[in-house]
Design an enzyme around this catalytic site. Structure first.
Site, PDB file in Angstrom:
ATOM      1  N   GLY A  15       0.826  -1.201   0.000  1.00 27.67           N
ATOM      2  CA  GLY A  15       0.000   0.000   0.000  1.00 27.67           C
ATOM      3  C   GLY A  15       0.860   1.250   0.000  1.00 27.67           C
ATOM      4  N   ALA A  17       1.911   3.188   2.426  1.00 26.09           N
ATOM      5  CA  ALA A  17       2.973   3.212   3.429  1.00 26.09           C
ATOM      6  C   ALA A  17       4.160   2.353   3.004  1.00 26.09           C
ATOM      7  CB  ALA A  17       2.440   2.744   4.786  1.00 26.09           C
ATOM      8  N   SER A  44      -5.269   1.619   0.786  1.00 29.43           N
ATOM      9  CA  SER A  44      -4.816   2.860   0.166  1.00 29.43           C
ATOM     10  C   SER A  44      -5.502   3.099  -1.170  1.00 29.43           C
ATOM     11  CB  SER A  44      -3.299   2.839  -0.042  1.00 29.43           C
ATOM     12  OG  SER A  44      -2.610   2.628   1.163  1.00 29.43           O
ATOM     13  N   TRP A  46      -8.333   2.191  -2.098  1.00 26.54           N
ATOM     14  CA  TRP A  46      -9.773   2.401  -1.963  1.00 26.54           C
ATOM     15  C   TRP A  46     -10.117   3.764  -1.381  1.00 26.54           C
ATOM     16  CZ3 TRP A  46     -12.664  -2.633  -0.224  1.00 26.54           C
ATOM     17  CH2 TRP A  46     -12.277  -3.696  -1.060  1.00 26.54           C
ATOM     18  N   GLY A  50      -8.842  11.862   0.254  1.00 28.87           N
ATOM     19  CA  GLY A  50      -7.649  12.533  -0.217  1.00 28.87           C
ATOM     20  C   GLY A  50      -6.596  12.618   0.869  1.00 28.87           C
ATOM     21  N   GLU A 115     -13.640  18.542   5.090  1.00 28.64           N
ATOM     22  CA  GLU A 115     -14.189  17.296   5.617  1.00 28.64           C
ATOM     23  C   GLU A 115     -14.456  17.465   7.105  1.00 28.64           C
ATOM     24  OE1 GLU A 115     -12.114  13.737   4.562  1.00 28.64           O
ATOM     25  OE2 GLU A 115     -12.328  14.070   2.414  1.00 28.64           O
ATOM     26  N   HIS A 231     -16.843   4.150   9.702  1.00 26.51           N
ATOM     27  CA  HIS A 231     -17.277   5.205   8.804  1.00 26.51           C
ATOM     28  C   HIS A 231     -18.798   5.231   8.797  1.00 26.51           C
ATOM     29  CE1 HIS A 231     -17.606   7.885   5.422  1.00 26.51           C
ATOM     30  NE2 HIS A 231     -16.290   8.000   5.363  1.00 26.51           N
ATOM     31  N   GLU A 359      -1.425   1.747   8.589  1.00 24.63           N
ATOM     32  CA  GLU A 359      -2.541   1.456   9.484  1.00 24.63           C
ATOM     33  C   GLU A 359      -2.229   0.395  10.524  1.00 24.63           C
ATOM     34  OE1 GLU A 359      -7.347   0.477   9.285  1.00 24.63           O
ATOM     35  OE2 GLU A 359      -6.212   0.759   7.423  1.00 24.63           O
ATOM     36  N   ARG A 370      -9.388   9.014  14.468  1.00 23.90           N
ATOM     37  CA  ARG A 370      -8.625   9.586  13.355  1.00 23.90           C
ATOM     38  C   ARG A 370      -9.365  10.747  12.714  1.00 23.90           C
ATOM     39  NH1 ARG A 370      -8.508   8.575   7.547  1.00 23.90           N
ATOM     40  NH2 ARG A 370     -10.368   7.324   7.894  1.00 23.90           N
TER      41      ARG A 370
END
Length: 506
Positions: A15, A17, A44, A46, A50, A115, A231, A359, A370
């Protein structure tokens, strides 16, 4: 099993990272191992929102840091947050230089969006909701062109290799059904989160917290595993994993309503832009009461949906739902793991030779909750720092210990575990539900002793049972108040080092 020696970092995970670390580890030879082709099966790619960074004239890293600390509910590390936010612009510019096609404003600067829980518009996006895949695609191209990087796209991490002192000396990788022991001076875990432990998740189902479980088995410290972010607007159309309706939709004015058309969080224009844990609980409650929960973007986005949010639009249309005409049914889905392997700003863990980033790591920048779009920033910014540190790690000498490969969990057992996690270790928790989940995990452990998903789930659920308060992403209906003193959960076990199993000298 076969053994090879690699004179450079061994990075597990493809990903953002892991690839950022790989690019910065050069010129040291770097081996990247991922269980699926690059751009597949990693969170990452998905990501829709941003990269959060102070990019506008009205913004400053200090403001970004303050918002991050506020969201983290008392458990962020100030030094880590300062490092992250100070690196913001430089990181976005680095990604852009690699080819990430960020949206631009009329003056050629980075276009930024608002956001939830951000005091300023600071989220750099790509094509509305395509940031993750576009950014990762640019890194993949750079990784494939880098002469110091080798990629195994069919390798699965099965165990960590340690010497008799506990230092990590490499890893056992499964490729094409065969095990190979890769010895390396540094092992970087960039294995992603644990969303796949939940039946309702927005992340790849293959992400089962196995990196965290292996680090714990090796004796590394695990920090705050109970903090999982849900989420609030996962699209509820019977798909596993659940498609995501990006938070940017609410930033553009989309509203959360119930089946009667009433606002879930009140009629104030910014009511739906509260911190994610608050919004997720409101959605959870509406569904539990039978009122349903929907994201209504008809007025805010309407006919512009295909151009402004193409990924969300495609997911809705694939499910037979036109978001230009119909509110989107939503439910909370496991989205991000704030806890994980305790790691410093350069990825160093409590075990020599072992690094963690992304993560699977807990660096202190997220605390109990977060802040939206900080995860891609952390993956790239701290990935770069980790790559440089791992690239400088010396190998040394040591006698390695026989590594034990954990058994796989049967599909039906994994299904039962995922359901139990969503039902009992989800948005709202209590002692009775957590105890039920832990009892199931105990039974599964008897059937497949050492199975990594069960270990990861027990770390999360056990810490959630012990935290008798509500804070950030962790909400206990039987302990709804927040303690005056914020405290971390720190878990570790002594590594099992059997002298009789010591093998040939490195």
């Amino acid at each position: 099993m076969n053994r090879i020696r690699h004179d450079g970092p061994l990075i597990i995970g493809g990903g953002l990272a892991g690839l950022s670390a790989a690019l910065e580890a050069g010129p040291r030879p770097t081996l990247v191992v991922t269980p699926a082709p690059l751009l597949q099966a990693c969170s990452s790619a998905w990501a829709q929102g941003g990269v959060a960074a102070a990019l506008s004239a009205e913004d400053q890293p200090a403001l970004h840091a303050a918002d991050t600390a506020s969201a983290g509910a008392g458990l962020v590390d100030p030094e880590a947050v300062r490092a992250l936010t100070d690196d913001g612009r430089q990181t976005v510019e680095w990604l852009a230089a690699l080819g990430a096609p960020f949206d631009r404003d009329a003056d050629g600067g980075f276009a930024v969006s608002l956001e939830a829980a951000h005091s300023k518009a600071r989220v750099a996006r790509v094509g509305g909701d395509g940031a993750g895949r576009a950014i990762l695609s640019a890194l993949v191209a750079s990784v494939r062109a880098a002469p110091h990087i080798e990629v195994w796209e069919n390798g699965r991490l099965r165990a960590l290799v340690q010497d008799a002192t506990g230092r990590v000396r490499g890893a056992v990788i499964e490729r094409d059904g065969r095990l190979v022991e890769v010895l390396a001076p540094a092992v970087v875990l960039a294995t992603g989160g644990a969303g796949g432990l939940y039946a309702r998740t927005t992340t790849p189902a293959a992400l089962l917290g196995e990196g965290m479980a292996l680090a714990w088995l090796a004796g590394a410290e695990i920090l705050d595993p109970e903090f999982v972010q849900f989420h609030p607007t996962a699209i509820d159309v019977g798909v596993d994993p659940m498609p995501l309706a990006t938070e940017a939709l609410r930033g553009e004015g989309a509203r959360l309503i119930d089946a009667h058309g009433d606002f879930l969080l009140g009629d104030a224009p910014d009511a739906d832009l509260k911190a994610r844990d608050i919004v997720a609980r409101a959605v959870h409650q509406a569904r539990a009461e039978g009122r349903g929960a929907y994201l209504d973007a008809r007025a805010a986005v309407g006919a512009h949906f295909p151009d402004e949010f193409p990924a969300v639009f495609a997911a809705c249309m694939h499910a037979g739902l036109d978001p230009r005409e119909t509110p989107i049914p939503v439910a909370p889905g496991a989205h991000y793991h704030m806890g994980g392997i305790a790691a410093g700003l350069d990825g160093r863990t409590s075990l020599p030779g072992l690094f963690a980033v992304g993560e699977c790591a807990a660096t202190g920048v997220h605390g109990a909750n977060r802040l939206a779009s900080n995860s891609l920033l952390e993956a790239a910014a701290f990935g770069r720092r980790t790559g440089r540190a791992a690239g400088a790690e010396a190998g040394g000498e040591g006698r390695v210990v026989q590594a034990v490969v954990a058994p796989d969990l049967a599909p039906e057992a994994l299904t039962a575990l995922r359901v139990a996690m969503s039902d009992n270790v989800g948005v709202v928790r209590d002692a009775a539900g957590l105890t039920r989940a832990l009892a199931l995990m105990e039974r599964l452990e008897q059937e497949a002793r050492g199975a990594l998903p069960v270990i990861a789930a027990r770390l999360i659920a056990g810490a959630a049972l012990e935290r008798r308060e509500s804070r950030g992403g962790h909400y206990r209906s039987d302990y709804p108040d927040t303690d005056a003193d914020a405290r971390h959960t720190r878990l570790s076990r002594a590594p099992v080092v059997a002298p009789a199993a010591v093998l040939a000298a490195e």
